[in-house]
Design a protein around this motif. Sequence first.
Motif, PDB file in Angstrom:
ATOM      1  N   MET A  30       0.780  -1.095   0.068  1.00 17.36           N
ATOM      2  CA  MET A  30       0.020  -0.119  -0.097  1.00 17.36           C
ATOM      3  C   MET A  30       0.971   1.303  -0.006  1.00 17.36           C
ATOM      4  SD  MET A  30      -3.088  -0.843   2.398  1.00 17.36           S
ATOM      5  CE  MET A  30      -2.617   0.663   3.496  1.00 17.36           C
ATOM      6  N   LEU A  31       1.797   1.115   1.020  1.00 17.91           N
ATOM      7  CA  LEU A  31       2.640   2.261   1.021  1.00 17.91           C
ATOM      8  C   LEU A  31       3.457   2.559  -0.404  1.00 17.91           C
ATOM      9  CD1 LEU A  31       3.843   2.479   4.701  1.00 17.91           C
ATOM     10  CD2 LEU A  31       2.160   3.684   3.594  1.00 17.91           C
ATOM     11  N   THR A  32       3.981   1.777  -0.797  1.00 18.87           N
ATOM     12  CA  THR A  32       4.843   1.693  -2.004  1.00 18.87           C
ATOM     13  C   THR A  32       3.880   2.307  -3.019  1.00 18.87           C
ATOM     14  OG1 THR A  32       4.304  -0.382  -2.854  1.00 18.87           O
ATOM     15  CG2 THR A  32       6.619   0.049  -1.923  1.00 18.87           C
ATOM     16  N   GLY A  33       2.562   2.011  -3.040  1.00 22.23           N
ATOM     17  CA  GLY A  33       1.576   2.751  -4.091  1.00 22.23           C
ATOM     18  C   GLY A  33       1.331   4.195  -3.880  1.00 22.23           C
ATOM     19  N   PHE A  53       9.294   5.493  -7.699  1.00 21.42           N
ATOM     20  CA  PHE A  53       9.060   4.449  -6.739  1.00 21.42           C
ATOM     21  C   PHE A  53      10.183   4.075  -5.779  1.00 21.42           C
ATOM     22  CE2 PHE A  53       9.704  -0.281  -6.891  1.00 21.42           C
ATOM     23  CZ  PHE A  53       8.903  -0.785  -6.057  1.00 21.42           C
ATOM     24  N   PHE A  54      11.221   4.139  -6.465  1.00 21.07           N
ATOM     25  CA  PHE A  54      12.297   3.591  -5.747  1.00 21.07           C
ATOM     26  C   PHE A  54      12.848   4.837  -4.695  1.00 21.07           C
ATOM     27  CE2 PHE A  54      13.153   0.592  -9.224  1.00 21.07           C
ATOM     28  CZ  PHE A  54      13.325  -0.631  -8.349  1.00 21.07           C
ATOM     29  N   ALA A  55      12.772   5.977  -5.098  1.00 27.21           N
ATOM     30  CA  ALA A  55      13.166   7.152  -4.224  1.00 27.21           C
ATOM     31  C   ALA A  55      12.594   6.843  -2.752  1.00 27.21           C
ATOM     32  CB  ALA A  55      12.788   8.455  -5.037  1.00 27.21           C
ATOM     33  N   PHE A  56      11.468   6.345  -2.652  1.00 37.36           N
ATOM     34  CA  PHE A  56      11.097   6.397  -1.184  1.00 37.36           C
ATOM     35  C   PHE A  56      11.534   5.121  -0.541  1.00 37.36           C
ATOM     36  CE2 PHE A  56       8.297   9.404  -3.392  1.00 37.36           C
ATOM     37  CZ  PHE A  56       8.345  10.558  -2.347  1.00 37.36           C
ATOM     38  N   HIS A  57      12.185   4.436  -1.176  1.00 42.42           N
ATOM     39  CA  HIS A  57      12.476   3.018  -0.437  1.00 42.42           C
ATOM     40  C   HIS A  57      13.370   3.110   0.866  1.00 42.42           C
ATOM     41  CE1 HIS A  57      11.668  -0.343  -3.492  1.00 42.42           C
ATOM     42  NE2 HIS A  57      10.574   0.599  -3.451  1.00 42.42           N
ATOM     43  N   PRO A  58      14.126   4.256   1.005  1.00 41.36           N
ATOM     44  CA  PRO A  58      14.897   4.123   2.219  1.00 41.36           C
ATOM     45  C   PRO A  58      13.818   4.561   3.211  1.00 41.36           C
ATOM     46  CG  PRO A  58      15.968   5.403   0.367  1.00 41.36           C
ATOM     47  CD  PRO A  58      14.666   4.811  -0.163  1.00 41.36           C
ATOM     48  N   TRP A  59      13.008   5.344   3.006  1.00 43.97           N
ATOM     49  CA  TRP A  59      12.024   5.984   4.073  1.00 43.97           C
ATOM     50  C   TRP A  59      11.300   4.745   4.579  1.00 43.97           C
ATOM     51  CZ3 TRP A  59      14.287   9.710   6.087  1.00 43.97           C
ATOM     52  CH2 TRP A  59      14.941  10.650   5.064  1.00 43.97           C
ATOM     53  N   ALA A 112       9.366  -8.219  -4.404  1.00 47.04           N
ATOM     54  CA  ALA A 112       8.915  -9.036  -5.588  1.00 47.04           C
ATOM     55  C   ALA A 112       7.382  -8.652  -6.059  1.00 47.04           C
ATOM     56  CB  ALA A 112       9.361 -10.338  -5.412  1.00 47.04           C
ATOM     57  N   LEU A 113       6.572  -8.458  -4.867  1.00 46.40           N
ATOM     58  CA  LEU A 113       5.156  -8.402  -4.964  1.00 46.40           C
ATOM     59  C   LEU A 113       4.945  -6.897  -5.513  1.00 46.40           C
ATOM     60  CD1 LEU A 113       3.877 -10.377  -2.077  1.00 46.40           C
ATOM     61  CD2 LEU A 113       3.718 -10.952  -4.378  1.00 46.40           C
ATOM     62  N   THR A 114       5.890  -6.164  -5.876  1.00 48.68           N
ATOM     63  CA  THR A 114       5.646  -4.997  -6.424  1.00 48.68           C
ATOM     64  C   THR A 114       5.672  -4.812  -7.992  1.00 48.68           C
ATOM     65  OG1 THR A 114       7.937  -4.160  -6.346  1.00 48.68           O
ATOM     66  CG2 THR A 114       6.583  -3.614  -4.361  1.00 48.68           C
ATOM     67  N   HIS A 206      24.447   6.520  -0.859  1.00 47.76           N
ATOM     68  CA  HIS A 206      24.984   5.417  -1.657  1.00 47.76           C
ATOM     69  C   HIS A 206      23.544   4.862  -2.439  1.00 47.76           C
ATOM     70  CE1 HIS A 206      28.870   4.442  -0.292  1.00 47.76           C
ATOM     71  NE2 HIS A 206      28.475   5.249   0.860  1.00 47.76           N
ATOM     72  N   PHE A 207      22.546   5.516  -2.212  1.00 51.13           N
ATOM     73  CA  PHE A 207      21.359   4.888  -2.866  1.00 51.13           C
ATOM     74  C   PHE A 207      20.898   5.889  -3.993  1.00 51.13           C
ATOM     75  CE2 PHE A 207      16.526   3.906  -3.111  1.00 51.13           C
ATOM     76  CZ  PHE A 207      16.815   2.652  -3.637  1.00 51.13           C
ATOM     77  N   GLU A 208      21.441   7.039  -4.166  1.00 48.48           N
ATOM     78  CA  GLU A 208      21.445   7.924  -5.049  1.00 48.48           C
ATOM     79  C   GLU A 208      21.343   7.552  -6.456  1.00 48.48           C
ATOM     80  OE1 GLU A 208      20.102  11.624  -6.140  1.00 48.48           O
ATOM     81  OE2 GLU A 208      20.207  10.803  -4.138  1.00 48.48           O
ATOM     82  N   ALA A 209      22.549   6.703  -6.687  1.00 44.69           N
ATOM     83  CA  ALA A 209      22.665   6.415  -7.838  1.00 44.69           C
ATOM     84  C   ALA A 209      21.775   5.212  -8.257  1.00 44.69           C
ATOM     85  CB  ALA A 209      24.276   5.880  -8.231  1.00 44.69           C
ATOM     86  N   ILE A 210      21.771   4.279  -7.203  1.00 48.14           N
ATOM     87  CA  ILE A 210      20.982   3.078  -7.374  1.00 48.14           C
ATOM     88  C   ILE A 210      19.569   3.325  -8.041  1.00 48.14           C
ATOM     89  CG2 ILE A 210      19.913   0.997  -6.218  1.00 48.14           C
ATOM     90  CD1 ILE A 210      22.507   0.874  -4.259  1.00 48.14           C
ATOM     91  N   ARG A 211      18.746   4.288  -7.303  1.00 45.37           N
ATOM     92  CA  ARG A 211      17.575   4.357  -7.560  1.00 45.37           C
ATOM     93  C   ARG A 211      17.284   4.958  -9.053  1.00 45.37           C
ATOM     94  NH1 ARG A 211      15.322  10.191  -6.153  1.00 45.37           N
ATOM     95  NH2 ARG A 211      16.929  11.273  -6.000  1.00 45.37           N
ATOM     96  N   LYS A 212      18.343   5.525  -9.756  1.00 42.92           N
ATOM     97  CA  LYS A 212      18.273   5.776 -11.242  1.00 42.92           C
ATOM     98  C   LYS A 212      18.647   4.703 -11.901  1.00 42.92           C
ATOM     99  CE  LYS A 212      19.661  10.927 -10.628  1.00 42.92           C
ATOM    100  NZ  LYS A 212      20.113  10.938  -9.185  1.00 42.92           N
ATOM    101  N   GLY A 213      19.057   3.382 -11.185  1.00 43.09           N
ATOM    102  CA  GLY A 213      19.353   2.187 -11.979  1.00 43.09           C
ATOM    103  C   GLY A 213      20.609   2.041 -12.260  1.00 43.09           C
TER     104      GLY A 213
END
Lengths: 244, 308
Positions: A30-33, A53-59, A112-114, A206-213
């Motif tokens: 729900m929250l990812t959505g 989508f990925f930008a909010f993963h750390p939070w 994976a369920l996302t 360290h997640f900065e580059a990752i979220r851009k792929g």
Amino acid sequence: MNAVSALFRREFAAYFATPLAYIFLVIFLMLTGVFTFYLGGFYERGQADLEAFFAFHPWLYLFLVPAIAMRAWAEERKSGTVELLLTLPISMWQAVLAKFLAAWSFIAIALALTFPMWITVNYLGAPDNGAIFAAYLGSLLMAGGYLAIGMCMSAATSSQVIAFIVTVVVCFFFTLAGYPLVLEAFRAWLPEALLELLASLGFLAHFEAIRKGVLDLRDVVYFAAMIGFWLYASAIVIDLKKAD
Amino acid sequence: MLEIEGLCKRFEEQVAVDDLSFSVKPGEVLGFLGPNGAGKSTTMKMIAGFLRPDAGTVRIGGADIVDDTLRAQRNLGYLPEGAPAYGDMHVDRFLEFMADMRGLRGTTRRQRLDTVVRDVHLDTVLRQRIDTLSKGFRRRVGLAQAILHDPGVLILDEPTDGLDPNQKHEVRKLIANMSAGKIIVVSTHILEEVEAVCTRAIIIADGRMLIDGTPQALAERSRWHGAVTLQLRDSGPALRALDDLPGVAAVEHDDVHGEITVIGNGTPDLLGRVNDLVRDRGLQVEGVYQKRGRLDEVFRSITREALS
């Protein structure tokens, strides 16, 4: 190794023995959505990628991963089963690893369920699927970092609530380590060199580059080292706390 | 062979175990006794390889518990204090998990599981969550996991604590049946248990060994051991005469039960002399029997001496 797989399976199944797993999955999805579509402005961006989508993963991980990690050792200590577990023919590092891998696999399933998100973006445009896959891997790696911290905090107490709160605080610190909020607090009494080291330990940086792929080897090494360090620390803490 | 040598453990200021040494041979059932806080559980935790000793060694079948932990633990079954188990698991799943952890496979695994479930009488609760079990069943689940892999050494920390008399009897029978060829160490503070199942008893207090002997030898240390108890129709005239009898240390008179207990000073054949006296004086006897030493009394006097 047989014992590791047996413990892994037990731990993994234990998440589903209580409603915890299902509650976690529902809230996570729900929250990812919500974050992606409302806060991230997925449509407004007009780009076929999953950065929003990925930008909010750390939070998300900051609050949800401690909830997964808190029972790992605190529960064993409280119920006394830690005595049972550590007198079985399994070494400390094997036990620590098996528990970590079980929790990490559970988070991997949540992640994976996302997949509908991935399908959506492919339906709407032509995204770089390689980049999205890399970002997924990077996100899982970062979740492992949060999880390892949580495992260590769980090992330090027999109260799940305390484990949860302390983990959130420590994770919050590591999330923002490179940002003024944390740096300013330490500037007064830390030498410049240590301050720079501290700044380099931030999850967000360290997640900065990752979220851009972009899955940079340095970021991979950083998160892997983070996991290794905190798991090692867990083993030491468990050993020290046995007599309590 | 279970060998313990110079075992020491302290927690901050408190000395829990102080230079404890003993060894146990296969076939022996060792009762490990002592007041609460004597260091029984700490010793057992060190034997099982959970706590690391500050000094001294524990060897299980030649394997050192500190240097060769996994090999030592493979041959060990351990029931920790309070019989902890994973409450969120069903009994059958828990036992299967323990079998996997012990590396049991295939038909051996199935056979051991079936045997243990039958021996410990768990068949009625196999599909229940451990959380929901009564205290007696929980303890039996703990016992089942300890004997699952048919270990050569069994360490049982208060295996009958909290069980009702029937269950206690069952567990004792189980221990007695298993004891052939095995090394079993049972901690308890129920002394009847020692007489019922143990071939040897060790009493510790403040972490130090006080006594090591057979339950029989222990009982003989009681001042009541070999004492003669009489039930007389009229005890009045007999009291003085018994007191004057040679070889008598004391005469106790129990008004409630109308019993007179004659305690000897160690000279043999007290019963014979009491008998002679009864006959000579023509006393009306309703009952006479010779007492065995009472372990609880020996336990109390030994541990009180040591603690004071």
